[in-house]
Motif scaffolding. Structure first.
Motif, PDB file in Angstrom:
ATOM      1  N   SER A  13       0.809  -1.219   0.000  1.00 53.96           N
ATOM      2  CA  SER A  13       0.000   0.000   0.000  1.00 53.96           C
ATOM      3  C   SER A  13       0.844   1.271   0.000  1.00 53.96           C
ATOM      4  O   SER A  13       0.484   2.268  -0.635  1.00 53.96           O
ATOM      5  N   LEU A  14       1.987   1.239   0.680  1.00 50.79           N
ATOM      6  CA  LEU A  14       2.813   2.439   0.778  1.00 50.79           C
ATOM      7  C   LEU A  14       3.820   2.573  -0.354  1.00 50.79           C
ATOM      8  O   LEU A  14       4.282   3.675  -0.651  1.00 50.79           O
ATOM      9  N   GLY A  15       4.184   1.467  -0.977  1.00 49.69           N
ATOM     10  CA  GLY A  15       5.190   1.524  -2.028  1.00 49.69           C
ATOM     11  C   GLY A  15       6.525   1.981  -1.480  1.00 49.69           C
ATOM     12  O   GLY A  15       6.939   1.586  -0.388  1.00 49.69           O
ATOM     13  N   VAL A  16       7.189   2.879  -2.202  1.00 45.93           N
ATOM     14  CA  VAL A  16       8.531   3.303  -1.813  1.00 45.93           C
ATOM     15  C   VAL A  16       8.536   4.011  -0.458  1.00 45.93           C
ATOM     16  O   VAL A  16       9.550   4.025   0.249  1.00 45.93           O
ATOM     17  N   GLU A  25      21.832   4.644   1.696  1.00 45.28           N
ATOM     18  CA  GLU A  25      22.171   3.555   2.611  1.00 45.28           C
ATOM     19  C   GLU A  25      21.099   3.368   3.680  1.00 45.28           C
ATOM     20  O   GLU A  25      20.894   2.257   4.189  1.00 45.28           O
ATOM     21  N   ASP A  26      20.383   4.453   4.000  1.00 44.01           N
ATOM     22  CA  ASP A  26      19.326   4.385   5.004  1.00 44.01           C
ATOM     23  C   ASP A  26      18.127   3.584   4.498  1.00 44.01           C
ATOM     24  O   ASP A  26      17.563   2.756   5.214  1.00 44.01           O
ATOM     25  N   MET A  27      17.735   3.796   3.241  1.00 40.54           N
ATOM     26  CA  MET A  27      16.630   3.031   2.661  1.00 40.54           C
ATOM     27  C   MET A  27      16.985   1.552   2.535  1.00 40.54           C
ATOM     28  O   MET A  27      16.138   0.680   2.742  1.00 40.54           O
ATOM     29  N   GLY A  32       5.051   7.254  -8.383  1.00 41.53           N
ATOM     30  CA  GLY A  32       3.781   7.536  -7.729  1.00 41.53           C
ATOM     31  C   GLY A  32       3.939   8.542  -6.610  1.00 41.53           C
ATOM     32  O   GLY A  32       3.147   9.496  -6.487  1.00 41.53           O
ATOM     33  N   GLU A  33       4.968   8.364  -5.772  1.00 45.33           N
ATOM     34  CA  GLU A  33       5.226   9.316  -4.693  1.00 45.33           C
ATOM     35  C   GLU A  33       5.633  10.656  -5.267  1.00 45.33           C
ATOM     36  O   GLU A  33       5.252  11.714  -4.752  1.00 45.33           O
ATOM     37  N   GLY A  34       6.400  10.640  -6.368  1.00 45.75           N
ATOM     38  CA  GLY A  34       6.800  11.896  -6.998  1.00 45.75           C
ATOM     39  C   GLY A  34       5.622  12.690  -7.514  1.00 45.75           C
ATOM     40  O   GLY A  34       5.571  13.926  -7.382  1.00 45.75           O
ATOM     41  N   VAL A  35       4.658  12.006  -8.104  1.00 44.47           N
ATOM     42  CA  VAL A  35       3.456  12.677  -8.612  1.00 44.47           C
ATOM     43  C   VAL A  35       2.655  13.283  -7.462  1.00 44.47           C
ATOM     44  O   VAL A  35       2.175  14.423  -7.539  1.00 44.47           O
ATOM     45  N   ALA A  36       2.520  12.525  -6.363  1.00 42.96           N
ATOM     46  CA  ALA A  36       1.787  13.030  -5.199  1.00 42.96           C
ATOM     47  C   ALA A  36       2.476  14.267  -4.621  1.00 42.96           C
ATOM     48  O   ALA A  36       1.814  15.244  -4.246  1.00 42.96           O
ATOM     49  N   LEU A  37       3.799  14.221  -4.551  1.00 39.87           N
ATOM     50  CA  LEU A  37       4.566  15.369  -4.063  1.00 39.87           C
ATOM     51  C   LEU A  37       4.353  16.579  -4.969  1.00 39.87           C
ATOM     52  O   LEU A  37       4.084  17.685  -4.492  1.00 39.87           O
ATOM     53  N   PHE A  38       4.452  16.362  -6.270  1.00 40.36           N
ATOM     54  CA  PHE A  38       4.301  17.457  -7.225  1.00 40.36           C
ATOM     55  C   PHE A  38       2.923  18.107  -7.100  1.00 40.36           C
ATOM     56  O   PHE A  38       2.804  19.339  -7.028  1.00 40.36           O
TER      57      PHE A  38
END
Length: 291
Positions: A148-151, A182-184, A241-247
């Motif tokens: 559901s959360l993806g990246v 490295e954190d991801m 998908g997260e990039g589009v939501a941010l934009f």
């Protein structure tokens, strides 16, 4: 819980003394502070070493690796919890460490990320980006949330993040060498090992960037290469998908405030991010095909 703080530095003299003072003034100060300096030329190492209770480890700049350097520090640290911060982050109050430790009361939690609030001098679109990416609401994520959360399930930032040392070592520590993220990669290993990750909206640091378009392109090229290289581990989730939501979120906010020029600058920034990411993925794919 004993806490070890690790701060990698490189020419960070402008802010290192203030950061160390803020850390030592915490309601729960770390029992160990280690600064790993990459051959700074502005006296960063000397400034840090002059602060009582701070240990400085100097390395050649070419030795620095986002994963390897932090992994070395993780293994040298003696705390039950190892807190990583960057030299350009600053606690917003004296309860940062205390608030980051609170989620560890849940034995499932192996890492806790802090909220990032843009500095007062940040561009309006940068403030909006930070507010979107690092909201005030806390959450706990497990592997069951990845579909559901993806990246976003893997988003934890070593700008300010605390790790249960035993759990991090049990999954092999930080990947090394790595170009970035490295954190991801650590978040991915912890989630798939059955641990949970917490995001603590109450624990906050001031942190933001003023990157040129060229620097933004280079930054996202490395991110694209990393995501392509490790796409199987990230279950092939896409950042788009997260990039589009941010934009959408940031653009609508800026337009609603009448900041047309700033919105145009944000659009250019997003375009460069996307181009850098796609170029990085393409380069990494070509390198993989040649092997």
């Amino acid at each position: 819980m004993r806490v070890s703080l690790i701060i990698p530095t490189c020419n960070g003299a402008a802010g290192i003394a203030r950061l160390l003072a803020a850390i030592q003034a915490q309601t729960v100060p770390p029992q160990e502070i280690l600064v790993i300096d990459s051959a700074s030329e502005d006296g960063t190492a000397q400034l840090a070493a002059s602060v009582q209770g701070v240990r400085v480890c100097s390395i050649e700049r070419g030795e620095f690796d986002h994963g390897g350097t932090r992994d070395r520090a993780l293994r040298e640290a003696r705390g039950d919890v190892v807190l990583f911060m960057t030299q350009d982050a600053l606690p917003v109050n004296d309860r940062l460490v205390e608030q980051l430790l609170a989620p560890f009361a849940d034995p499932r939690v192996a890492a806790v990320g802090a909220r990032q609030i843009a500095r007062p001098d940040a561009r309006p679109f940068e403030r909006a980006v930070r507010a979107h990416s690092y909201p005030a609401k806390s959450r706990v994520v497990t592997a069951a949330d990845i579909p559901s959360l993806g990246v976003r399930a893997f988003l934890i930032s070593n700008v300010c993040a605390a790790y249960r040392r035993e759990a991090a070592l049990a999954v092999g520590g930080f990947d090394r060498p790595v170009l970035t993220n490295e954190d991801m990669l650590m978040a991915e290993k912890l989630l798939h090992a059955g641990h949970a990750l917490a995001y603590c909206g109450e624990a906050a640091v001031l942190h933001s960037h003023r990157l040129s378009l060229r620097a933004q392109f280079r930054r996202n090229l490395l991110i694209g290469r990393t995501m392509k290289r490790y796409e199987a581990r990230f279950e092939h989730v896409r950042e788009l998908g997260e990039g589009v939501a941010l934009f959408q979120d940031v653009a609508l906010q800026l337009l609603g405030e009448g900041q047309i020029g700033e919105c145009c600058c944000f659009m250019a920034d997003c375009a460069v991010r996307l181009l850098g990411n796609r170029a990085g993925r393409l380069i990494e794919g070509m390198r993989r095909a040649k092997r």
